[in-house]
Design a protein around this motif. Structure first.
Motif, PDB file in Angstrom:
ATOM      1  N   ALA A  19       0.819  -1.226   0.000  1.00 29.43           N
ATOM      2  CA  ALA A  19       0.000   0.000   0.000  1.00 29.43           C
ATOM      3  C   ALA A  19       0.845   1.266   0.000  1.00 29.43           C
ATOM      4  N   HIS A  20       2.192   1.099   0.155  1.00 34.34           N
ATOM      5  CA  HIS A  20       3.108   2.241   0.185  1.00 34.34           C
ATOM      6  C   HIS A  20       2.771   3.208   1.325  1.00 34.34           C
ATOM      7  N   VAL A  21       2.494   2.611   2.483  1.00 33.35           N
ATOM      8  CA  VAL A  21       2.236   3.409   3.683  1.00 33.35           C
ATOM      9  C   VAL A  21       3.035   2.797   4.836  1.00 33.35           C
ATOM     10  N   SER A  22       2.965   3.452   5.982  1.00 33.53           N
ATOM     11  CA  SER A  22       3.695   2.958   7.153  1.00 33.53           C
ATOM     12  C   SER A  22       2.947   1.815   7.844  1.00 33.53           C
ATOM     13  N   HIS A  23       3.697   1.089   8.670  1.00 33.49           N
ATOM     14  CA  HIS A  23       3.076  -0.010   9.435  1.00 33.49           C
ATOM     15  C   HIS A  23       1.949   0.524  10.313  1.00 33.49           C
ATOM     16  N   SER A  24       2.199   1.672  10.957  1.00 35.96           N
ATOM     17  CA  SER A  24       1.206   2.229  11.887  1.00 35.96           C
ATOM     18  C   SER A  24      -0.077   2.621  11.160  1.00 35.96           C
ATOM     19  N   THR A  25       0.073   3.105   9.917  1.00 36.92           N
ATOM     20  CA  THR A  25      -1.124   3.464   9.143  1.00 36.92           C
ATOM     21  C   THR A  25      -1.955   2.229   8.829  1.00 36.92           C
ATOM     22  N   VAL A  26      -1.303   1.131   8.481  1.00 38.69           N
ATOM     23  CA  VAL A  26      -2.012  -0.129   8.228  1.00 38.69           C
ATOM     24  C   VAL A  26      -2.726  -0.592   9.487  1.00 38.69           C
ATOM     25  N   SER A  27      -2.024  -0.550  10.603  1.00 37.75           N
ATOM     26  CA  SER A  27      -2.609  -1.007  11.866  1.00 37.75           C
ATOM     27  C   SER A  27      -3.844  -0.196  12.218  1.00 37.75           C
ATOM     28  N   ARG A  28      -3.737   1.143  12.034  1.00 38.47           N
ATOM     29  CA  ARG A  28      -4.896   2.001  12.349  1.00 38.47           C
ATOM     30  C   ARG A  28      -6.055   1.732  11.400  1.00 38.47           C
ATOM     31  N   ALA A  29      -5.732   1.552  10.131  1.00 44.09           N
ATOM     32  CA  ALA A  29      -6.791   1.315   9.144  1.00 44.09           C
ATOM     33  C   ALA A  29      -7.543   0.028   9.433  1.00 44.09           C
TER      34      ALA A  29
END
Length: 343
Positions: A19-29
């Motif tokens: 997704a070309h995002v950070s780990h934390s962004t995935v976790s929040r999503a």
């Protein structure tokens, strides 16, 4: 479609890369956090689905400090009342994605405390205790254990912070009034000898109904079993041995009523022709007795569900009612009839 294949079990790291995002962004999503842009969150969730991602409950628990587990303490799994409450608790827990751990206290206060402390050490998110023999003694332990606790039909004298209780006094008053309205004046009460709160309240309702009808409460008509059929049989035998036996008997619970009815039959008497019998609980077997049992209904599954509703509120930091009182309902069947002889 995924631009890059993911082999094996994909992780948050894999999804973040795709997704070309950070780990934390995935976790929040994946936790539906409002901090993530809606379009980005939807794209992340789509990638997670397509890649076959499955969240680890253990890993999720480490992050959120939640295990999504509930500890449920019962007196005994053999009690039909308990099994119905358990069903209500499990249904509500499952609907919210929680698992339930079940433990038996054998109605032993010390064992009950140990089981509750063990659950707390296992980091369950909340605890439900049925027919607690410890009750208010949990209050000084709550800050130490830091686990919310809700009691169902607390049997320990004195109030507890959060509990779900049947309206024992009103229920037993309705049962006794029913017998009074049928013309009975020698109405006995078979209680529970261990001094539980439910027995104290049911005896109080019985007393109130007699007083309102102008009928004296006679000590000889109040006997005690242990909530089980065998002791109720012995208690009923004492009542039948009186020079002037009762024409009706109100029992602490349905299992006591079963014992009372058997004792009456063994004496060659009939229910309700000779003696009317009322129970308390409305267990599934109450409508299958011979004759079907008049009893006070406890909505057992509903009480388990309400305990979980209260627990969920406490777990999320919300306020919950201190004591939830559930209305009892008199269910009239064929074990009661108008008095057939003069009292």
């Amino acid at each position: 479609m995924l631009d890059e294949p993911v082999r094996g079990h994909p992780s948050i790291k894999d999804i973040a890369r795709l997704a070309h995002v950070s780990h934390s962004t995935v976790s929040r999503a994946l936790q539906n956090s409002p901090l993530v842009n809606a379009k980005t969150a939807e794209r992340i969730r789509q990638i997670a689905v397509e890649s076959g991602y499955r969240a680890s409950a253990v890993a999720r628990g480490l992050v959120t400090r939640r295990t999504r587990t509930i500890g449920l303490v019962v007196t005994t799994v053999a009690d039909p009342f308990t099994s119905e409450v358990v069903s209500g608790v499990e249904q509500a827990a499952n609907d919210h994605g929680y698992s339930v751990f079940l433990a038996d206290s054998n109605a032993d206060p010390e064992r009950e405390k140990k089981v509750v402390q063990s659950f707390a050490e296992q980091r369950v998110d909340g605890i439900v205790v049925t027919s607690s023999r410890v009750g208010a003694l949990y209050i000084p332990l709550l800050s130490e254990m830091r686990v919310p606790i809700v009691l169902v039909n607390n049997q320990y004298p004195g109030a507890f912070v959060h509990s779900v209780m049947i309206e024992n006094v009103a229920g037993s008053r309705a049962a006794t009034n029913h017998l009074v309205q049928l013309g009975h004046r020698r109405i006995a009460y078979i209680g529970d000898q261990f001094g539980y709160e439910s027995d104290t309240e049911r005896l109080a309702g019985y007393r109130e109904a007699l007083e309102a009808a102008g009928i004296p409460l006679l000590p000889e008509l109040v006997v005690h079993g242990d909530g089980k059929p065998e002791e109720a049989m012995r208690a009923m035998e004492k009542l039948l041995a009186l020079a002037d036996p009762p024409t009706a008997v109100f029992c602490y619970n349905d299992r006591s009523a079963l014992g009372a009815m058997r004792s009456i039959r063994l004496r060659g008497l009939r229910v309700p022709d000779d003696i009317s019998v009322v129970g308390f609980d409305d267990l599934f077997l109450a409508s299958y007795t011979d004759p079907p049992l008049t009893t006070v209904r406890q909505p057992m599954r509903k009480m388990g569900h309400l305990a979980m509703v209260s627990l969920f509120k406490l777990m999320s930091g919300e306020e919950s009612a201190v004591t939830i009182r559930v209305p009892a309902e008199l269910i009239v069947r064929e074990s009661t009839a108008r008095v057939s002889r003069r009292a």
